[in-house]
Enzyme design. Structure first.
Site, PDB file in Angstrom:
ATOM      1  CB  ALA A  66      15.948  16.002   7.786  1.00 55.27           C
ATOM      2  CB  THR A  67      18.659  16.842  12.507  1.00 50.84           C
ATOM      3  OG1 THR A  67      19.430  17.404  11.444  1.00 50.84           O
ATOM      4  CG2 THR A  67      19.574  16.357  13.609  1.00 50.84           C
ATOM      5  CG  ASN A 122      24.672  15.587   2.084  1.00 56.97           C
ATOM      6  OD1 ASN A 122      24.682  14.363   2.178  1.00 56.97           O
ATOM      7  ND2 ASN A 122      25.398  16.360   2.863  1.00 56.97           N
ATOM      8  CD  GLN A 182      20.357  17.811  -0.254  1.00 52.73           C
ATOM      9  OE1 GLN A 182      19.880  18.437  -1.208  1.00 52.73           O
ATOM     10  NE2 GLN A 182      20.881  18.418   0.793  1.00 52.73           N
ATOM     11  CB  SER A 224      14.581  18.774   5.510  1.00 52.49           C
ATOM     12  OG  SER A 224      14.823  20.012   6.114  1.00 52.49           O
ATOM     13  CG  HIS A 280      16.109  23.984   5.692  1.00 51.53           C
ATOM     14  ND1 HIS A 280      17.399  24.244   5.320  1.00 51.53           N
ATOM     15  CD2 HIS A 280      16.174  22.909   6.510  1.00 51.53           C
ATOM     16  CE1 HIS A 280      18.209  23.374   5.905  1.00 51.53           C
ATOM     17  NE2 HIS A 280      17.496  22.541   6.632  1.00 51.53           N
ATOM     18  CB  THR A 308       3.008  23.743  21.045  1.00 49.65           C
ATOM     19  OG1 THR A 308       2.602  23.544  22.401  1.00 49.65           O
ATOM     20  CG2 THR A 308       1.958  24.549  20.284  1.00 49.65           C
ATOM     21  CB  CYS A 322      26.213  19.326   7.722  1.00 44.30           C
ATOM     22  SG  CYS A 322      24.572  19.850   7.275  1.00 44.30           S
TER      23      CYS A 322
END
Ligand code: PMP
Length: 379
Positions: free
Chosen positions: A70-71, A151, A181, A201, A203, A239, A326
């Site tokens: 997401a970043t 978040n 989120q 995202s 994860h 890739t 974060c």
């Protein structure tokens, strides 16, 4: 046994994701750009994953790009929008409670001196007031950015209301939503949200770290952030991380049919947590319980700094976060923006539950909080 209650930071990958990642590495290890069968199989894996994520966002798979997370996706939208749409218009309107992957690139644009940034602060509930946001947008604005679910507190922002107004009144303004989120927790229909760009995202949804997806609406031309071999329809060179992408698709396919039930279960667990915490007179709940994601609850333990309680809980194999992972223990600007005094914000704990969290886990947490308070408050 570990009691993991830090699922907003990251989740444990599900079996479906892990086995898809393993199969991808074992069988379809080719480069998706190669013309032979092993390459084509890898390309096929990516396309299947793209269909799964697109189904979850109710969008055309062609409009989805896989990124490193997401970043990267947030950076792509913000710097790309500035490059393409920020020539004539110079203003960005953004919520004041964004994740650093949105807040920081916007700050960098602001520091160039070429742009004006308006940050809309939340009300006491932790959510953004749609009217406040709307008032800040004008015909000099080229980008508006508002996250779906915060978040740190779980507050749900009125993104649809804000973006509908913006697109109706200033159709050329880019609307961007960090939906990390909310994804796979609350239903997100790309068209309903009126977002030109949506970021998710892997994860946070029981897949692996290092992969995310970016939806960009048809007709919106955002230039790439990364140039090279022209992968991902020339929008994101490099890739493709085939195993990670394949695992992302598998997790989404696995979660999709049971999203509603999972949400109801999360509500039951969250309500149970709130009820249990209400019996501890040294706990103050910071999250607003109306209009709030049941997957995240933020509260403070009177007089005990977050990190101290976090490590006490860790000694009992219970894992939570102090505000946002974060911000690495830094001061929570979100809680401050909600008008929460520093002393209370400094003792904030964020519990974020998973699909597997049980009432037993909550009982263990609450007992440990009581023991922790009794032990630590004496010191
Ligand atoms: N946005 C939000 C709201 C998040 O919670 C996170 C993860 N902490 C991110 C963006 C960044 O996601 P990623 O780790 O995939 O870069």
């Amino acid at each position: 046994m570990n009691i993991y209650l830090d699922n907003a930071a990251t989740t444990k990958p599900c079996e479906a994701a892990m086995s898809a990642v393993f199969d991808s590495m074992l069988e379809n290890y080719g480069n998706p750009s190669s013309l032979h069968k092993i390459g084509l199989n890898a390309e096929n894996d990516i396309n299947e994953a793209r269909k799964a994520v697109a189904a979850a966002l109710v969008c055309d798979p062609k409009l989805l790009t896989f990124t490193s997370g997401a970043t990267e996706a947030n950076n792509t939208v913000i710097f790309g929008a500035a490059k393409k749409y920020g020539r004539r218009r110079k203003k960005i309107v953004v919520s004041g409670i964004e994740h650093p992957s949105v807040a920081e690139p916007i700050k960098i644009l602001e520091e160039t001196g070429d742009y004006t940034v308006v940050r809309v602060m939340p009300d006491r509930s932790g959510a953004i007031d749609a009217e406040d946001f709307i008032k800040a947008v004008d015909d000099d604005t080229f980008l508006v950015s508002c996250m779906l679910v915060n978040n740190e507190t779980g507050a749900i922002n009125p993104v649809k209301k804000i973006f509908s107004y913006v697109k109706r009144t200033f159709p050329e303004c880019i609307t961007h939503c960090d939906a990390v989120q909310g994804f796979m927790k609350i239903p997100i229909k790309s068209a309903d949200l009126m977002a030109d760009a949506i970021v998710v995202s892997a994860h946070k949804v029981y897949a692996l770290k290092g992969v995310g997806a970016l939806f960009v609406k048809n007709g919106i031309r955002i230039p790439p952030l990364i140039y090279g071999g022209g992968q991902e329809n020339r929008f994101r060179s490099g890739t493709e991380a085939v195993p990670l992408i394949t695992g992302f698709g598998a997790a989404v396919r696995y979660l999709m049919p049971t999203m509603k039930t999972a949400y109801s279960n999360a509500e039951i667990i969250c309500n149970y947590l709130v009820k249990s915490l209400s019996k501890l007179n040294f706990v103050k709940i910071n999250s607003n319980l109306e209009n709030h994601s049941p997957y995240i609850l933020n509260f403070s333990v009177e007089g005990i700094r977050s990190e101290i309680m976090l490590h006490f809980l860790e000694s009992k194999d219970i894992y939570v976060s102090s505000g946002s992972a974060c911000s690495k223990g830094g001061h929570s600007s979100v809680l401050t923006a909600m008008g929460i005094p520093d002393k209370i914000a400094d003792s904030a704990i964020r519990v974020s539950i998973s699909r597997g969290t049980t009432e037993g886990d909550i009982n263990a947490l609450v007992n440990a909080l009581r023991e922790g308070y009794e032990t630590l408050a004496k010191r």
